[in-house]
Motif scaffolding. Structure first.
Motif, PDB file in Angstrom:
ATOM      1  N   UNK A 290      46.306  49.429  35.903  1.00 47.82           N
ATOM      2  CA  UNK A 290      47.086  50.144  37.189  1.00 47.82           C
ATOM      3  C   UNK A 290      47.834  51.175  36.502  1.00 47.82           C
ATOM      4  N   UNK A 291      48.542  50.827  35.548  1.00 51.47           N
ATOM      5  CA  UNK A 291      49.488  51.753  34.947  1.00 51.47           C
ATOM      6  C   UNK A 291      48.564  53.074  34.090  1.00 51.47           C
ATOM      7  N   UNK A 292      47.517  52.663  33.544  1.00 51.82           N
ATOM      8  CA  UNK A 292      46.646  53.636  32.971  1.00 51.82           C
ATOM      9  C   UNK A 292      45.989  54.615  34.050  1.00 51.82           C
ATOM     10  N   UNK A 293      45.748  54.082  35.291  1.00 51.55           N
ATOM     11  CA  UNK A 293      45.120  54.733  36.401  1.00 51.55           C
ATOM     12  C   UNK A 293      46.154  55.658  36.980  1.00 51.55           C
ATOM     13  N   UNK A 294      47.436  55.465  36.605  1.00 51.37           N
ATOM     14  CA  UNK A 294      48.583  56.185  37.102  1.00 51.37           C
ATOM     15  C   UNK A 294      48.923  57.011  36.101  1.00 51.37           C
ATOM     16  N   UNK A 323      49.716  58.891  41.836  1.00 54.45           N
ATOM     17  CA  UNK A 323      49.419  57.935  42.538  1.00 54.45           C
ATOM     18  C   UNK A 323      48.068  57.040  42.313  1.00 54.45           C
ATOM     19  N   UNK A 324      47.884  55.911  42.702  1.00 57.81           N
ATOM     20  CA  UNK A 324      46.615  55.234  42.666  1.00 57.81           C
ATOM     21  C   UNK A 324      46.280  54.299  44.025  1.00 57.81           C
ATOM     22  N   UNK A 325      45.254  53.807  43.926  1.00 55.76           N
ATOM     23  CA  UNK A 325      44.873  52.657  45.079  1.00 55.76           C
ATOM     24  C   UNK A 325      44.910  51.541  44.325  1.00 55.76           C
TER      25      UNK A 325
END
Ligand code: S3P
Length: 449
Positions: A290-294, A323-325
């Motif tokens: 998730x943090x990498x996606x952000x 941001x991300x989902x």
């Protein structure tokens, strides 16, 4: 440029206020740190040690309140557990099927893992009577998710609200094996049924809708249980009756605790932190994804395997976040990190959506409502969804009074939010952090420069 001021005030009722007042400019987080032992692995090492034959030696056990509750319960059931410390804890097991009938109520404190996993063991010990309870948070958390499948196995369990809430009373029975299709991806449910199956003749299977953390499976195998895993269907089968033998367990650092520093390092400008010796079991690394996606700058260094669990040192450098989902099968792989992920989202450009996380409502607090309320008090834009949150980032936070609601992960998440707020933030009931991270405040002081 002045320094950050971090003050801990103990109140007359022994609760603590943590006051964090960052300087207007110039704060950055630097250092090489370690986090306490993994909570999930610590519970399991104590429990399996208690029901194994011979001695278990545990290095790196979490000395938080939750494993202390587990140790106290299993001592009352007959296991000899040495004084808890991180260097070495020894457990003299009593062997499967040999619990003594405790002379008092077993108190799981704040720990859902202690209560739910222990219920599987107690229910399958014929001829003994047990009572279990917990603190006010745990007494309001749903136990039907484990009581129902245990009853399908023939367990006799009574409790408040139609046997769904602790305190619970258990008359141990010889159980029947089942194939349980769990409606939720929960390691506590899966582990409860597997532990009941361990002391039940025949094959007990649990199938879950998405894979939850697999520490029980790894450790049960290491202790000698007969287990087969079908990863296509997310099913685990245990064949009852195997003897467990004492093991040497090395507990890695808890990625759920490391997550606070990973987010802190990402959002506080100019930071460069290394968290050493963190467990990176793939069923727990959703937070890294998730943090990498952000757009977080995170690197895994020195990856290795220690006592059956993957471990790495994790470096984080600050970076702008977007941001991300987050939804679907990743949720069980980062369920405990959603409060701190919400903090990351507050400092990210755009609107982050978190869905399929209704389980957050039945954790140590309702983490959706509590995080939304507390972050909004600081000026964030968080909207509750039935099963998650919508967080619009980019509004600056202003220090104010916030409350942990006695939830350890809320206390620590709000402390990290406070690092990037203007002015002083007071976190009420900050002592809750000791459930999983007793020296959180001292590490915070150590890395603030
Ligand atoms: C845990 C499983 C998770 C997690 C909890 C620890 C475990 O709970 O939230 O902190 O050690 O099995 P659920 O099984 O309810 O998802």
């Amino acid at each position: 440029m002045s320094a950050i001021v971090i003050t801990l005030e103990t109140q007359a009722n022994s609760s603590e206020h943590l006051i964090i007042h960052p300087p207007l400019t110039g704060l950055s987080l630097q250092g090489i740190i370690r986090v306490p032992g993994d909570k999930s692995i610590s519970h399991r090492a104590l429990m399996l040690g208690a029901i194994a034959e011979g001695e278990t030696q545990i290095q790196g056990l979490l000395l938080g309140e939750d494993p202390r509750s587990t140790a106290a319960c299993f001592r009352a059931l007959g296991a000899e557990i040495s004084e808890l410390n991180t260097e070495l804890v020894t457990v003299k097991g009593i062997g499967l099927g040999n619990f003594q009938e405790p002379i008092d109520v077993l108190d799981a404190g704040n720990s859902g893992t202690t209560m739910r996993l222990m219920l599987g063991l107690l229910a399958s010990h014929p001829g003994r009577f047990f009572t279990v309870t917990g603190d006010s948070s745990l007494r309001s958390r749903p136990m039907s998710r484990v009581v129902k499948p245990l009853q399908q196995m023939g367990a006799q369990i009574w409790g408040r609200k139609g046997n769904t809430l602790a305190p619970l009373a258990i008359q141990g029975q010889a159980l029947q094996p089942i194939h349980y299709h769990s409606p939720i991806a929960s390691a506590q449910v899966k582990s409860c049924i597997l532990l009941a199956g361990l002391n039940t003749e025949g094959e007990t299977t649990v199938t879950e809708p998405a894979l939850s953390r697999d520490h029980s499976e790894r450790m049960l195998r290491a202790y000698g249980a007969r287990l087969s895993i079908n990863s296509d269907t997310n099913s685990v089968t245990i064949t009852g009756g195997a003897k467990l033998y004492g093991q040497k367990v090395i507990v890695p650092g808890d990625i759920s605790s490391a997550a606070f520093w990973l987010v802190a390092g990402a959002i506080v400008p100019g930071s460069n932190l290394v968290v050493e010796n963190v467990g990176v079991n793939p069923t727990r690394t959703g937070i890294l994804e998730a943090l990498e996606l952000m757009g977080a700058d995170i690197q895994l260094e020195n990856q290795r395997e220690v006592a059956g669990e993957p471990v790495a040192d994790i470096r984080v450098r600050s970076s702008g976040l977007k941001s991300c989902t987050i939804a679907g099968d990743i949720i069980p792989r980062l369920i405990d990190e959603i409060p701190i992920l919400a903090v990351a989202a507050v400092f990210a450009q755009g609107t982050t959506i978190i869905r399929d996380a209704e389980e957050l409502r039945v954790k140590e607090s309702d983490r959706i409502t509590v995080m939304a309320q507390q972050l909004n008090k600081m000026g964030a834009k968080v909207t509750e969804l039935p099963d998650g949150m919508e967080i619009t980032g980019g509004t600056p936070l202003i220090g104010t009074q916030v409350d942990s609601h006695t939830d350890h992960r809320i206390a620590m998440s709000l402390s990290i939010a406070a690092l990037n707020a203007t002015g002083a933030t007071t976190i009420y009931r900050a002592e809750a952090a000791a459930i999983s991270y007793p020296n959180f405040t001292s590490t915070l002081r150590e890395i603030c420069q």
